[in-house]
Design an enzyme around this catalytic site. Structure first.
Site, PDB file in Angstrom:
ATOM      1  N   TYR A 134       1.896   5.309  -2.448  1.00 41.06           N
ATOM      2  CA  TYR A 134       2.323   6.675  -2.128  1.00 41.06           C
ATOM      3  C   TYR A 134       3.725   6.954  -2.663  1.00 41.06           C
ATOM      4  CZ  TYR A 134      -1.993   6.838   0.212  1.00 41.06           C
ATOM      5  OH  TYR A 134      -3.341   6.801   0.423  1.00 41.06           O
ATOM      6  N   HIS A 184      -6.120   1.689 -12.167  1.00 40.03           N
ATOM      7  CA  HIS A 184      -5.773   2.330 -13.438  1.00 40.03           C
ATOM      8  C   HIS A 184      -6.079   3.837 -13.393  1.00 40.03           C
ATOM      9  CE1 HIS A 184      -5.069  -1.662 -15.121  1.00 40.03           C
ATOM     10  NE2 HIS A 184      -4.440  -1.043 -16.100  1.00 40.03           N
ATOM     11  N   HIS A 209       0.809  -1.219   0.000  1.00 43.13           N
ATOM     12  CA  HIS A 209       0.000   0.000   0.000  1.00 43.13           C
ATOM     13  C   HIS A 209       0.844   1.271   0.000  1.00 43.13           C
ATOM     14  CE1 HIS A 209      -3.708   2.116  -0.189  1.00 43.13           C
ATOM     15  NE2 HIS A 209      -3.165   2.990   0.617  1.00 43.13           N
TER      16      HIS A 209
END
Lengths: 549, 45
Positions: free
Chosen positions: A228, A378, A224
């Site tokens: 970032y 996407h 995850h």
């Protein structure tokens, strides 16, 4: 115009990163549309045999090259530029950074061999018990370690700068790049432990089995915050470059921008269990805590949205824009770099909404492992990130090469074509997911397709075709720019938007590293520690490897 | 050092607030729509 001058060697070094990134994009993007076409019933994979043997091999190539290699190389190149240009000094140890870069290159080539040989068709998430050839894991390890080494070079450069400028605020583009680097160094510990303690010895035959649950937990420790790592470089551009390009704007708040980056550092790692809501081995209480922390990342995300849009609004009004929203039309849409990044930002709105739905403990049950998820990412990695990187390259490549951007009008068209293609592709993937269509499945071969999916599957194919056209156009613009005989009259101006408020007036605690770094590490220990301890204590290396391709 | 213009002091990002309000409303509508799908599929015991 007087701006800090990078040496020819530095420009070339950054350029090598971009070249590697764009080559990876070129190969990976060839396979993306093939997945979409397959969904629409236009399966081209049989024509690629014996070179490419299956849908899943193509999906692995697409995922690894586009999500991991294109992004990582572009990011390391862009961050290298930001550190040098932002701090206005050369890298402290260029050799170290070069070693890091070449490790990454060797890593990609090492991983590419088993992927192309159909010996590592394990998708870019490489979940065990799917078992790849050892060289796949060795290659990925080299890519990650190479990026660490480049990051150490950034930190050494920053330490040298800090020694010379003890009381100055770190220039924002360098600050954001260093935070991104640190986030990457922390979060990749998960995947490093996964590969070095389990997957690599397992694939080498040193241990007989693997613990898929623990491996997935390690993976999402990295997986995850990886999002970032992709997004923050785009944010650096949106915060500190795009407002200037869009109309001579300024950054609305330097303090808010810095605070947002620190919050991303602290909050983006300890939330991986929201990818594992349906995993049986994680107690609900930890899933709930990670869900709450996931929602907490919404705050720096909203702060980013506010600051970036306000900076753009300032630029639009400076160009004569009036009314509540009419200033949007006054932004410099004819500049391909601006158009690409604005369009990326617009679609990212919907990517953010989809992300919050995915992260909700309850509604995730509707979306989990459906086509909604690739529809979502996407919009994030393939649009907010990729389209922004394309936009950045429209000024960065001319800056690095001294060549004029080839046909800026075509570059602008490329951005719009990507935008339109992605709307069609991603919207239909989201809807298919809500209708129950699974992800990671060659739906064109599935015998259970209800009639209501058909029109959406067709749209997936149409969207994929349009995206393919845009991708080819991007490659043509990049190639023609790099080989352009027309050179720029003077060095391309690096678009840096100054802050409305002098950064020197930003609170000192926003330029101090230790509280944020200790805070990030402490939060990881608190919310991952007990569950990881329990999983490691009860590790069950019992699952044999599977080869289903 | 950054130069502060008079326009900087007078600037009020009203359009930004409107855009973010639209975003929040869209977020709530989409989230609620998915939640209704969840409810519509019934409970599992």
């Amino acid at each position: 115009m007087t701006q800090y001058q990078l040496s020819t060697g530095e420009k070339k070094f950054i350029g090598w990163h971009l070249l590697a990134a764009i080559l990876a994009f070129a190969v990976g993007s060839f396979f993306g549309p093939l997945q979409a076409f397959e969904h629409a019933g236009w399966d081209l994979y049989p024509y690629l045999k014996p070179l490419i043997k299956s849908y899943y091999q193509g999906l692995t190539i697409h995922g690894v090259l586009n999500a991991l290699v294109w992004t990582t190389f572009f990011i390391m190149g862009f961050l290298t530029f930001n550190v040098i240009f932002g701090l206005k000094r050369p890298l402290k140890n260029m050799t170290l950074n070069k070693v890091g870069f070449w490790m990454m290159v060797v890593g990609v080539l090492t991983a590419a061999v088993p992927i192309l040989a159909n010996e590592a068709t394990v998708l870019f998430t490489f979940y065990p018990p799917l078992k790849a050839n050892p060289f796949f894991y060795i290659g990925l390890t080299l890519v990650v370690v190479g990026s660490w080494v480049e990051g150490w070079g950034f930190f050494m450069t920053y330490a040298a700068w800090r020694k010379e400028h003890p009381n100055e605020r770190t220039p924002f583009i360098a600050f954001g790049s260093l935070v991104t680097t640190l986030l990457w160094q922390i979060c990749t510990l998960g995947v490093a432990v996964e590969i070095l303690t389990m997957l690599l010895p397992w694939s080498l035959g040193l241990i007989e089995g693997v613990d898929p649950q623990l491996a997935r937990t390690y993976f999402w420790f990295t997986g995850h915050p990886l999002v970032y790592f992709w997004l923050l470089p785009a944010y650096i551009s949106w915060y500190a470059m795009l407002p200037k390009q869009a109309g001579g704007g300024k950054m609305f708040s330097d303090s808010l921008a810095r605070l947002a980056f620190w919050l991303f550092l602290v909050l983006s790692t300890p939330l991986g269990f929201h990818h594992q809501y349906v995993d049986p081995g994680v107690p609900p209480v930890w899933k709930f805590i990670h869900a709450m922390l996931t929602f907490s990342v919404f705050f720096p995300s909203l702060m980013t949205a506010f600051t970036v849009i306000a900076s753009l609004e300032y630029a639009g009004r400076k160009q004569g824009g009036t009314g509540t929203l009419r200033w949007i039309g006054k932004l410099n849409w004819s500049n391909p770099s601006v158009a690409a990044q604005l369009l990326a930002g617009i679609l990212f709105f919907f990517g953010g909404i989809g992300g919050l739905a995915n992260a909700s403990y309850n509604v995730n049950l509707v979306l989990h492992n459906t086509a909604f998820v690739p529809g979502h990412f996407h919009l994030t990695v393939a649009t907010a990130v990729t389209l922004s990187f394309m936009g950045i390259s429209y000024w960065l490549v001319p800056y690095l090469t001294g060549k004029k951007l080839w046909q800026p009008k075509w570059a602008t068209i490329q951005a719009w074509v990507w935008f339109i293609g992605m709307i069609i592709f991603s919207n239909s993937m989201h809807v298919l997911g809500l209708l129950g269509a699974p992800r990671r499945v060659p739906l064109g071969l599935a015998p259970y397709i209800p009639a209501e999916w058909n029109s959406r599957l067709f749209q997936v194919g149409v969207g994929g075709a349009i995206l393919f056209v845009s991708g080819v156009l991007y490659l043509v613009v990049m190639y023609k720019t790099a080989t352009n005989k027309q050179t720029v009259e003077s060095e391309v101006e690096v678009p840096i938007a100054e802050a409305m408020q002098d950064p020197a007036l930003s609170p000192v605690w926003l330029d101090r590293w230790s509280p944020w770094v200790y805070g990030a590490l402490a939060l990881i220990v608190i919310v991952y520690g007990p569950q990881l301890f329990d999983m490691i204590k009860n590790i069950a290396l019992t699952s044999p490897g599977f080869r289903v391709w | 050092m950054t130069k502060k213009d008079k326009a900087d002091d007078e600037f009020r990002p009203t359009g930004t607030v409107v855009i973010l309000a639209i975003f929040v409303v869209t977020l709530i509508v989409i989230w609620a729509t998915i939640y209704m799908i969840l409810i519509g599929r019934g409970g599992t015991l």
